[in-house]
Design a protein around this motif. Structure first.
Motif, PDB file in Angstrom:
ATOM      1  N   ALA A   1       0.813  -1.215   0.000  1.00 44.69           N
ATOM      2  CA  ALA A   1       0.000   0.000   0.000  1.00 44.69           C
ATOM      3  C   ALA A   1       0.843   1.259   0.000  1.00 44.69           C
ATOM      4  O   ALA A   1       0.468   2.270  -0.610  1.00 44.69           O
ATOM      5  CB  ALA A   1      -0.931  -0.008   1.210  1.00 44.69           C
ATOM      6  N   ASP A   2       2.011   1.223   0.662  1.00 42.60           N
ATOM      7  CA  ASP A   2       2.832   2.432   0.737  1.00 42.60           C
ATOM      8  C   ASP A   2       3.529   2.769  -0.584  1.00 42.60           C
ATOM      9  O   ASP A   2       4.201   3.797  -0.687  1.00 42.60           O
ATOM     10  CB  ASP A   2       3.848   2.336   1.875  1.00 42.60           C
ATOM     11  CG  ASP A   2       4.786   1.131   1.744  1.00 42.60           C
ATOM     12  OD1 ASP A   2       4.783   0.475   0.679  1.00 42.60           O
ATOM     13  OD2 ASP A   2       5.521   0.850   2.714  1.00 42.60           O
ATOM     14  N   GLU A   3       3.367   1.899  -1.589  1.00 48.48           N
ATOM     15  CA  GLU A   3       3.901   2.210  -2.919  1.00 48.48           C
ATOM     16  C   GLU A   3       2.984   3.131  -3.712  1.00 48.48           C
ATOM     17  O   GLU A   3       3.373   3.661  -4.759  1.00 48.48           O
ATOM     18  CB  GLU A   3       4.104   0.921  -3.727  1.00 48.48           C
ATOM     19  CG  GLU A   3       5.141  -0.025  -3.177  1.00 48.48           C
ATOM     20  CD  GLU A   3       5.268  -1.276  -4.037  1.00 48.48           C
ATOM     21  OE1 GLU A   3       5.413  -1.131  -5.263  1.00 48.48           O
ATOM     22  OE2 GLU A   3       5.194  -2.394  -3.484  1.00 48.48           O
ATOM     23  N   ILE A   4       1.763   3.316  -3.250  1.00 49.68           N
ATOM     24  CA  ILE A   4       0.780   4.095  -3.996  1.00 49.68           C
ATOM     25  C   ILE A   4       1.047   5.578  -3.815  1.00 49.68           C
ATOM     26  O   ILE A   4       0.939   6.121  -2.715  1.00 49.68           O
ATOM     27  CB  ILE A   4      -0.661   3.772  -3.535  1.00 49.68           C
ATOM     28  CG1 ILE A   4      -0.943   2.279  -3.683  1.00 49.68           C
ATOM     29  CG2 ILE A   4      -1.672   4.596  -4.320  1.00 49.68           C
ATOM     30  CD1 ILE A   4      -2.239   1.834  -3.022  1.00 49.68           C
ATOM     31  N   SER A   5       1.430   6.218  -4.885  1.00 51.18           N
ATOM     32  CA  SER A   5       1.651   7.666  -4.889  1.00 51.18           C
ATOM     33  C   SER A   5       1.120   8.203  -6.210  1.00 51.18           C
ATOM     34  O   SER A   5       1.732   7.999  -7.269  1.00 51.18           O
ATOM     35  CB  SER A   5       3.140   7.989  -4.739  1.00 51.18           C
ATOM     36  OG  SER A   5       3.359   9.381  -4.780  1.00 51.18           O
ATOM     37  N   ILE A   6      -0.007   8.843  -6.163  1.00 51.55           N
ATOM     38  CA  ILE A   6      -0.684   9.275  -7.393  1.00 51.55           C
ATOM     39  C   ILE A   6       0.036  10.486  -7.974  1.00 51.55           C
ATOM     40  O   ILE A   6       0.182  11.519  -7.295  1.00 51.55           O
ATOM     41  CB  ILE A   6      -2.159   9.582  -7.100  1.00 51.55           C
ATOM     42  CG1 ILE A   6      -2.851   8.285  -6.643  1.00 51.55           C
ATOM     43  CG2 ILE A   6      -2.861  10.148  -8.333  1.00 51.55           C
ATOM     44  CD1 ILE A   6      -4.262   8.447  -6.185  1.00 51.55           C
ATOM     45  N   PRO A   7       0.484  10.397  -9.229  1.00 55.28           N
ATOM     46  CA  PRO A   7       1.366  11.431  -9.784  1.00 55.28           C
ATOM     47  C   PRO A   7       0.660  12.648 -10.385  1.00 55.28           C
ATOM     48  O   PRO A   7       1.326  13.548 -10.880  1.00 55.28           O
ATOM     49  CB  PRO A   7       2.132  10.660 -10.868  1.00 55.28           C
ATOM     50  CG  PRO A   7       1.163   9.631 -11.349  1.00 55.28           C
ATOM     51  CD  PRO A   7       0.356   9.236 -10.127  1.00 55.28           C
ATOM     52  N   ILE A   8      -0.660  12.654 -10.385  1.00 56.41           N
ATOM     53  CA  ILE A   8      -1.386  13.787 -10.960  1.00 56.41           C
ATOM     54  C   ILE A   8      -2.364  14.333  -9.921  1.00 56.41           C
ATOM     55  O   ILE A   8      -2.739  13.624  -8.992  1.00 56.41           O
ATOM     56  CB  ILE A   8      -2.143  13.393 -12.245  1.00 56.41           C
ATOM     57  CG1 ILE A   8      -3.248  12.395 -11.927  1.00 56.41           C
ATOM     58  CG2 ILE A   8      -1.186  12.851 -13.314  1.00 56.41           C
ATOM     59  CD1 ILE A   8      -4.186  12.118 -13.079  1.00 56.41           C
ATOM     60  N   PRO A   9      -2.788  15.586 -10.074  1.00 63.89           N
ATOM     61  CA  PRO A   9      -3.752  16.140  -9.119  1.00 63.89           C
ATOM     62  C   PRO A   9      -5.104  15.422  -9.225  1.00 63.89           C
ATOM     63  O   PRO A   9      -5.563  15.103 -10.313  1.00 63.89           O
ATOM     64  CB  PRO A   9      -3.878  17.609  -9.557  1.00 63.89           C
ATOM     65  CG  PRO A   9      -2.682  17.881 -10.403  1.00 63.89           C
ATOM     66  CD  PRO A   9      -2.336  16.582 -11.065  1.00 63.89           C
ATOM     67  N   THR A  10      -5.722  15.160  -8.078  1.00 64.22           N
ATOM     68  CA  THR A  10      -7.066  14.588  -8.022  1.00 64.22           C
ATOM     69  C   THR A  10      -7.894  15.380  -7.016  1.00 64.22           C
ATOM     70  O   THR A  10      -7.352  16.059  -6.138  1.00 64.22           O
ATOM     71  CB  THR A  10      -7.037  13.104  -7.611  1.00 64.22           C
ATOM     72  OG1 THR A  10      -6.416  12.991  -6.327  1.00 64.22           O
ATOM     73  CG2 THR A  10      -6.281  12.270  -8.620  1.00 64.22           C
ATOM     74  N   ARG A  11      -9.196  15.284  -7.149  1.00 64.31           N
ATOM     75  CA  ARG A  11     -10.082  16.023  -6.243  1.00 64.31           C
ATOM     76  C   ARG A  11     -10.298  15.315  -4.914  1.00 64.31           C
ATOM     77  O   ARG A  11     -10.474  15.956  -3.887  1.00 64.31           O
ATOM     78  CB  ARG A  11     -11.445  16.245  -6.916  1.00 64.31           C
ATOM     79  CG  ARG A  11     -11.443  17.224  -8.065  1.00 64.31           C
ATOM     80  CD  ARG A  11     -12.840  17.331  -8.681  1.00 64.31           C
ATOM     81  NE  ARG A  11     -13.843  17.751  -7.690  1.00 64.31           N
ATOM     82  CZ  ARG A  11     -15.160  17.674  -7.895  1.00 64.31           C
ATOM     83  NH1 ARG A  11     -15.632  17.179  -9.041  1.00 64.31           N
ATOM     84  NH2 ARG A  11     -16.004  18.088  -6.963  1.00 64.31           N
ATOM     85  N   PHE A  12     -10.296  13.991  -4.928  1.00 66.58           N
ATOM     86  CA  PHE A  12     -10.764  13.244  -3.771  1.00 66.58           C
ATOM     87  C   PHE A  12      -9.725  12.320  -3.138  1.00 66.58           C
ATOM     88  O   PHE A  12      -9.949  11.816  -2.041  1.00 66.58           O
ATOM     89  CB  PHE A  12     -11.990  12.416  -4.157  1.00 66.58           C
ATOM     90  CG  PHE A  12     -13.105  13.222  -4.757  1.00 66.58           C
ATOM     91  CD1 PHE A  12     -13.931  13.998  -3.961  1.00 66.58           C
ATOM     92  CD2 PHE A  12     -13.312  13.234  -6.137  1.00 66.58           C
ATOM     93  CE1 PHE A  12     -14.954  14.757  -4.507  1.00 66.58           C
ATOM     94  CE2 PHE A  12     -14.338  13.979  -6.699  1.00 66.58           C
ATOM     95  CZ  PHE A  12     -15.151  14.746  -5.887  1.00 66.58           C
ATOM     96  N   LEU A  13      -8.598  12.084  -3.803  1.00 66.78           N
ATOM     97  CA  LEU A  13      -7.651  11.075  -3.332  1.00 66.78           C
ATOM     98  C   LEU A  13      -6.460  11.723  -2.624  1.00 66.78           C
ATOM     99  O   LEU A  13      -5.333  11.690  -3.120  1.00 66.78           O
ATOM    100  CB  LEU A  13      -7.178  10.206  -4.504  1.00 66.78           C
ATOM    101  CG  LEU A  13      -8.277   9.499  -5.294  1.00 66.78           C
ATOM    102  CD1 LEU A  13      -7.680   8.646  -6.398  1.00 66.78           C
ATOM    103  CD2 LEU A  13      -9.147   8.651  -4.375  1.00 66.78           C
ATOM    104  N   SER A  14      -6.698  12.270  -1.470  1.00 73.16           N
ATOM    105  CA  SER A  14      -5.620  12.840  -0.664  1.00 73.16           C
ATOM    106  C   SER A  14      -4.788  11.708  -0.058  1.00 73.16           C
ATOM    107  O   SER A  14      -5.254  10.560   0.030  1.00 73.16           O
ATOM    108  CB  SER A  14      -6.206  13.691   0.460  1.00 73.16           C
ATOM    109  OG  SER A  14      -6.936  12.871   1.369  1.00 73.16           O
TER     110      SER A  14
END
Length: 334
Positions: free
Chosen positions: A279-292
């Motif tokens: 789980a700690d590998e998840i780093s979203i590379p683009i801006p999102t509205r809901f996925l802080s």
């Protein structure tokens, strides 16, 4: 000639006229709600919008009864009485949760397959990645794909995604399409309704046999995401999908997005890879509205009231009805 009608005659005429109107009203109500013209085939009582709404169109496609419904300035799309999607905020939340967590873990993001993307909303989210070169969006129902491409309110909502030059749309059963091509993809999304008594054939897109085929069509560092949206109502469904993916040779990381307070839903997902991911590998590379980052930590933690069903290891195959039985038992308990 003078015609006189006494009070008694007027009384009985009024009674007769009232009875005629009453019978006609009963007939109309029967036709609309129980008979051949029933709106319940198009908008089920359990899933109709709160407050006033208007049915814009009722259409019979080869696959389902479709209703376009206007409610509070938004358009909702129903299939066989069930809400599929709409131009609404919770659709934005669902699409972000479905797409961006797997896209963050994919080794590459050049070629993407979406099975069940006729509304174009998930395709819109994939297009936010500049390194995406080609998206293949498959839907069996040509009418749904046509709405996604041409219905103004939906095209505005999906930002014209299905008409983008990077997108190839395919009108075909998702499994038949995958079986007929040797192509491979970096990410594969399965975003279709659950199998049920109404649509038992959908089990073939969640089966052990199909997941094994998808494994062959997935790049070694790729990722598959299977939507299990009704987690709050059928938690055992997610665990059965997980068990089936594991039997096909995948590592699986389940996650969810809780919108119980806002929308009485908890969206579940089974993310499958060829290697074990954390789980700690998840780093979203683009801006999102809901996925802080805080929300992501919550998403990968499955609450006990869902996790207690994780012993459900029933595997869906082409020849059984495991998932449909779970769905029907939960929603047809009447």
């Amino acid at each position: 000639m003078k015609i006189t009608i006494d009070i008694n005659q007027l009384y009985w005429i009024s009674i007769g006229a009232g009875l005629v109107l009453f019978v006609e009203a009963l007939g109309w109500l029967y036709w609309r709600y129980l008979g051949a013209g029933s709106i319940r085939d198009y908008v089920s009582e359990d899933e109709e919008p709160d407050g006033d709404y208007r049915i814009i169109r009722k259409i019979n496609s080869p696959f389902q009864k479709i209703a376009l419904v206007e409610s509070e300035g938004q358009v909702l799309f129903y299939g066989n009485g069930d809400l599929m999607f709409g131009t609404i905020e919770d659709e934005e939340i669902y699409a972000e949760a479905l797409i961006h967590v797997p896209m963050a873990l994919a080794g590459k993001r050049k070629r993407i397959l979406i099975i069940g993307g006729g509304g174009g909303i998930t395709t819109r989210e994939v297009l936010r990645y500049p390194d995406v070169k080609e998206i293949t969006t498959v839907d069996a129902d040509e009418m749904m794909m046509d709405f996604g491409k041409n219905y103004d309110a939906l095209v505005k909502f999906n930002e014209g995604a299905l008409n983008d030059p990077k997108v190839k749309t395919v009108i075909e059963d998702g499994r038949a399409f995958v079986e007929s091509t040797p192509e491979k993809w970096d990410a594969i999304f399965i975003d279709i309704p659950e199998p049920s008594e109404k649509c038992p054939s959908l089990r073939r897109l969640f089966s052990l046999e199909f997941f094994k085929i998808l494994k062959e069509r997935l790049e070694p560092d790729g990722v598959i995401n299977v939507s299990c949206p009704s987690l709050a109502n059928i938690p055992e469904y997610l665990w059965s999908v997980q068990a089936t993916l594991i039997a096909a040779g995948f590592h699986v990381l389940p996650y969810h997005f809780d919108v119980i307070v806002e929308y009485e839903e908890d969206y579940g997902f089974c993310m499958a890879t060829n290697r074990q991911v954390m789980a700690d590998e998840i780093s979203i590379p683009i801006p999102t509205r809901f996925l802080s980052p805080e929300r992501l930590q919550d998403m990968v933690h499955i609450p006990y009231n869902y996790a207690k069903w994780s012993s459900n290891n029933k595997i869906q195959t082409d020849n059984n009805m495991v998932l449909a039985e779970i769905v029907d038992e939960a929603f047809n308990d009447d």
